[in-house]
Design a protein around this motif. Structure first.
Motif, short mmCIF file in Angstrom:
data_model
loop_
_atom_site.label_atom_id
_atom_site.label_comp_id
_atom_site.label_asym_id
_atom_site.label_seq_id
_atom_site.Cartn_x
_atom_site.Cartn_y
_atom_site.Cartn_z
N THR A 1 -14.24 -16.52 -22.69
CA THR A 1 -12.18 -15.60 -23.04
C THR A 1 -12.28 -14.77 -23.94
OG1 THR A 1 -11.46 -17.44 -24.21
CG2 THR A 1 -11.50 -18.80 -21.61
N ASP A 2 -13.32 -14.48 -24.67
CA ASP A 2 -13.07 -13.74 -25.47
C ASP A 2 -13.83 -12.52 -25.70
OD1 ASP A 2 -13.18 -11.86 -27.95
OD2 ASP A 2 -14.95 -13.76 -29.15
N ILE A 3 -13.16 -11.99 -25.56
CA ILE A 3 -13.56 -10.21 -24.65
C ILE A 3 -14.16 -9.39 -25.89
CG2 ILE A 3 -11.36 -9.84 -22.79
CD1 ILE A 3 -10.36 -7.46 -25.41
N ASN A 4 -14.43 -9.73 -27.10
CA ASN A 4 -15.73 -9.55 -27.66
C ASN A 4 -17.36 -9.83 -27.53
OD1 ASN A 4 -13.69 -8.03 -29.85
ND2 ASN A 4 -13.09 -9.45 -30.52
N PHE A 5 -17.24 -11.12 -26.56
CA PHE A 5 -18.48 -10.78 -26.77
C PHE A 5 -19.72 -11.01 -28.17
CE2 PHE A 5 -17.20 -9.70 -22.23
CZ PHE A 5 -16.94 -11.12 -21.16
N LEU B 1 -16.76 -12.81 -18.33
CA LEU B 1 -15.77 -13.18 -18.63
C LEU B 1 -14.27 -13.69 -18.01
CD1 LEU B 1 -13.27 -12.05 -21.18
CD2 LEU B 1 -13.28 -10.46 -19.21
N ASN B 2 -14.44 -14.45 -18.15
CA ASN B 2 -13.10 -15.77 -17.72
C ASN B 2 -11.91 -15.80 -18.23
OD1 ASN B 2 -15.07 -17.02 -16.11
ND2 ASN B 2 -15.48 -18.64 -18.13
N VAL B 3 -10.74 -16.32 -17.46
CA VAL B 3 -9.61 -15.92 -17.92
C VAL B 3 -8.71 -17.47 -17.53
CG1 VAL B 3 -8.54 -15.00 -15.67
CG2 VAL B 3 -6.91 -14.80 -17.68
N GLU B 4 -8.38 -17.86 -19.32
CA GLU B 4 -7.52 -19.36 -19.11
C GLU B 4 -6.23 -19.50 -18.04
OE1 GLU B 4 -6.85 -23.03 -22.11
OE2 GLU B 4 -7.20 -20.73 -22.82
N VAL B 5 -5.92 -20.56 -17.09
CA VAL B 5 -4.74 -20.13 -16.92
C VAL B 5 -4.18 -22.11 -16.73
CG1 VAL B 5 -5.43 -18.25 -15.16
CG2 VAL B 5 -5.82 -20.73 -14.43
N SER B 6 -2.70 -21.66 -16.93
CA SER B 6 -2.34 -23.61 -16.91
C SER B 6 -1.82 -23.64 -15.47
CB SER B 6 -1.34 -23.30 -18.46
OG SER B 6 -2.03 -22.95 -19.15
N ILE B 7 -1.93 -24.56 -14.97
CA ILE B 7 -1.75 -25.26 -13.88
C ILE B 7 -0.87 -27.18 -14.26
CG2 ILE B 7 -1.72 -26.03 -11.50
CD1 ILE B 7 -3.40 -23.81 -11.16
N GLY B 8 0.72 -27.03 -14.65
CA GLY B 8 0.99 -28.08 -15.15
C GLY B 8 -0.04 -28.03 -16.46
N THR C 1 -13.78 -1.84 -25.43
CA THR C 1 -13.76 -3.58 -25.79
C THR C 1 -13.94 -4.40 -23.83
OG1 THR C 1 -12.08 -2.04 -27.34
CG2 THR C 1 -12.35 -4.62 -27.11
N GLY C 2 -15.00 -5.29 -24.42
CA GLY C 2 -15.54 -6.50 -23.46
C GLY C 2 -15.90 -5.45 -22.28
N SER C 3 -17.18 -4.64 -22.67
CA SER C 3 -18.09 -4.24 -21.53
C SER C 3 -19.44 -4.67 -22.04
CB SER C 3 -17.96 -2.66 -21.77
OG SER C 3 -18.46 -1.50 -23.07
N LEU C 4 -19.89 -4.56 -21.20
CA LEU C 4 -21.45 -5.02 -21.14
C LEU C 4 -22.20 -4.71 -22.12
CD1 LEU C 4 -23.54 -6.98 -19.98
CD2 LEU C 4 -24.35 -5.32 -18.34
N GLY C 5 -21.92 -3.13 -21.77
CA GLY C 5 -22.77 -1.97 -22.64
C GLY C 5 -21.94 -2.41 -24.17
N LEU C 6 -20.45 -2.64 -24.32
CA LEU C 6 -20.79 -2.89 -26.01
C LEU C 6 -21.38 -3.67 -26.38
CD1 LEU C 6 -19.25 -1.68 -28.33
CD2 LEU C 6 -17.30 -3.12 -27.69
N GLN C 7 -21.58 -4.64 -25.61
CA GLN C 7 -22.36 -6.18 -25.49
C GLN C 7 -23.69 -5.61 -26.03
OE1 GLN C 7 -22.67 -9.46 -23.49
NE2 GLN C 7 -22.98 -10.89 -25.57
#
Length: 448
Positions: free
Chosen positions: A308-312, A338-345, A366-372
């Motif tokens: 979930t870290d866009i810095n990869f 990349l995943n996103v964390e969500v809360s349900i209950g 930031t967060g791009s495949l090219g940058l990583q």
């Protein structure tokens, strides 16, 4: 086999005999010996001395009634069966096509032939080691079901391979003794049997004889035990679907179970041998019983998975405990889903961050495949071997993930993308009502 041998075979068999023949011609297309078992013309004799350097080809002679070739090097001959002596052939000399009548003889002092036949989409790759190429990996390749929370791709495996994907990763489950590609639960997403998936790959390989494909099997049931306390699923369980699908003749068996980057052959050598599939398994390997199914973590390491870290970060995540010096000698994969964390209950869930795909699968920012890719190259002195992505067809433009790989490989990406050569995966309904609760309950582990 030496690289020069590869160049000779490509320059002669590929450039000399397989170029510029359209479907209306009576000329049978000749391709690499052993790379396609359906060929009607094949090389019947090849003798290459161990010290052959290939420099004599340009001054050798070619007799087209036969077809036989002499390169001028001692004991170096190649003869090829032919159904016709009058077919027109095209010989590339120094990159320039020269049309010859099938009964003619030709002597040339021109430069050596240039190879224009792509290997994995690029002629430059034919003489590169398998370990010296960056390929795009389809994360959970089989999971291309529309409107299903367990999907990771938009197109099926045939379209993926047509578009340029050369590493296929997926999660398998045992279903009453039959291996299926399922995501977390087969009630959530069942993409069919492993055998059927492998058969699709086999059919594609038969139609594309100059391509090398890597398959990474994720053994989801690695912790399960049978009634005797033994592992329920090991690499031995995959032999049956491999054999029944027709994939077995294409699988390469390396000379040792833990290959270092310098040990791998070139793509040209793999193609000439016909062994064009490299297969890994993540857990429960048995290289004594199944030597061609390599343990992933003897041969490859990975950056952090399901981030979930866009810095990869380009740090080592799996396996634990290997030194930087050891890592530099192994293949490595950059995980970039990349995943996103969500809360349900009270539940905390990880789901694909599809909103950010235009950046995540893009070239810059930031967060791009090219940058990583660039960061990993700087950190480790060479680009990643594999770039694992979700929804490879999405990005800053069509084919942006392949552009990232091309830049890492120092080649030019100019192919069409994506999904245009075959139909997208069929649109299927999501899980039935009884399993909607299951979708929520297991969503947090979809990408673990």
């Amino acid at each position: 086999m030496k690289t020069t041998t590869t160049l000779l075979l490509q320059g002669l068999w590929l450039a000399g005999f397989a170029m510029a023949q359209d479907s209306s011609s009576s000329q049978e297309v000749r391709t690499l010996s052993g790379s396609d078992r359906r060929l009607t013309s094949e090389v019947s004799q090849v003798t290459l001395p161990s010290d052959f350097e290939g420099s004599s080809f340009a001054t050798g002679t070619m007799s087209m009634s036969g077809v036989s070739v002499s390169t001028g090097a001692p004991n170096t001959t190649a003869s090829m069966s032919s159904t016709s002596k009058t077919n027109t052939l095209t010989q590339l000399v120094g990159g320039t096509p020269t049309t010859l009548n099938g009964t003619a003889s030709s002597t040339s002092a021109a430069p050596q032939p240039s190879n224009t036949q792509p290997c994995n989409n690029y002629p430059e790759f034919c003489t590169r080691k398998y370990s010296n190429i960056t390929e795009v990996c389809a994360h959970n390749s089989p999971f291309a079901v529309k409107r299903n929370v367990g999907s990771n791709q938009a197109y099926g495996v045939t379209a993926q391979l047509n578009d340029g994907i050369r590493m296929l990763q997926g999660q398998t489950h045992d279903v009453n003794g039959t291996l299926h590609y399922c995501h977390t639960s087969c009630d959530l997403l069942d993409a069919g049997t492993v055998e059927d998936y492998f058969r699709d790959v086999t059919n594609w390989l038969q139609s594309n004889p100059f391509e090398v494909v890597t398959i990474l099997v994720g053994n989801y049931d690695y912790e399960k035990k049978d009634d005797n306390g033994n592992p329920l699923v090991t690499s031995k369980n995959y032999v049956d679907p491999i054999e029944k699908s027709g994939l077995m003749p294409y699988i390469y068996q390396p000379p040792k179970t833990a290959m270092e980057v310098d040990d791998w052959p070139t793509l040209g050598e793999l193609i000439i041998s016909g062994k064009r599939v490299i297969m890994f398994i993540d857990y429960n390997y048995d290289t004594d019983a199944v030597p061609f199914m390599l343990w992933e973590f003897y041969n490859m390491w990975e950056t952090p998975f399901s981030p979930t870290d866009i810095n990869f970060p380009c740090t080592i995540d799996r396996p634990d405990g290997i030194s930087d010096e050891k890592a530099k000698k192994m293949l490595y994969m950059a995980n970039h889903n990349l995943n996103v964390e969500v809360s349900i209950g009270s539940l905390s869930l990880l789901i694909p961050n599809t909103v950010q795909l235009n950046v995540t699968n893009g070239l810059n920012g930031t967060g791009s495949l090219g940058l990583q890719s660039n960061r990993c190259t700087d950190d480790w002195g060479r680009p990643p071997n594999f770039l694992l992505v979700d929804y490879y067809n999405e990005g800053s433009f069509n084919g942006s993930v392949f552009e990232v790989a091309a830049r890492a490989n120092n080649v030019t990406y100019d192919r069409e993308c994506c999904g245009t050569k075959s139909l997208a995966a069929p649109i299927l309904s999501g899980p039935s009502a009884p399993f909607l609760g299951l979708v929520v309950a297991v969503a947090f582990s979809l990408f673990l």
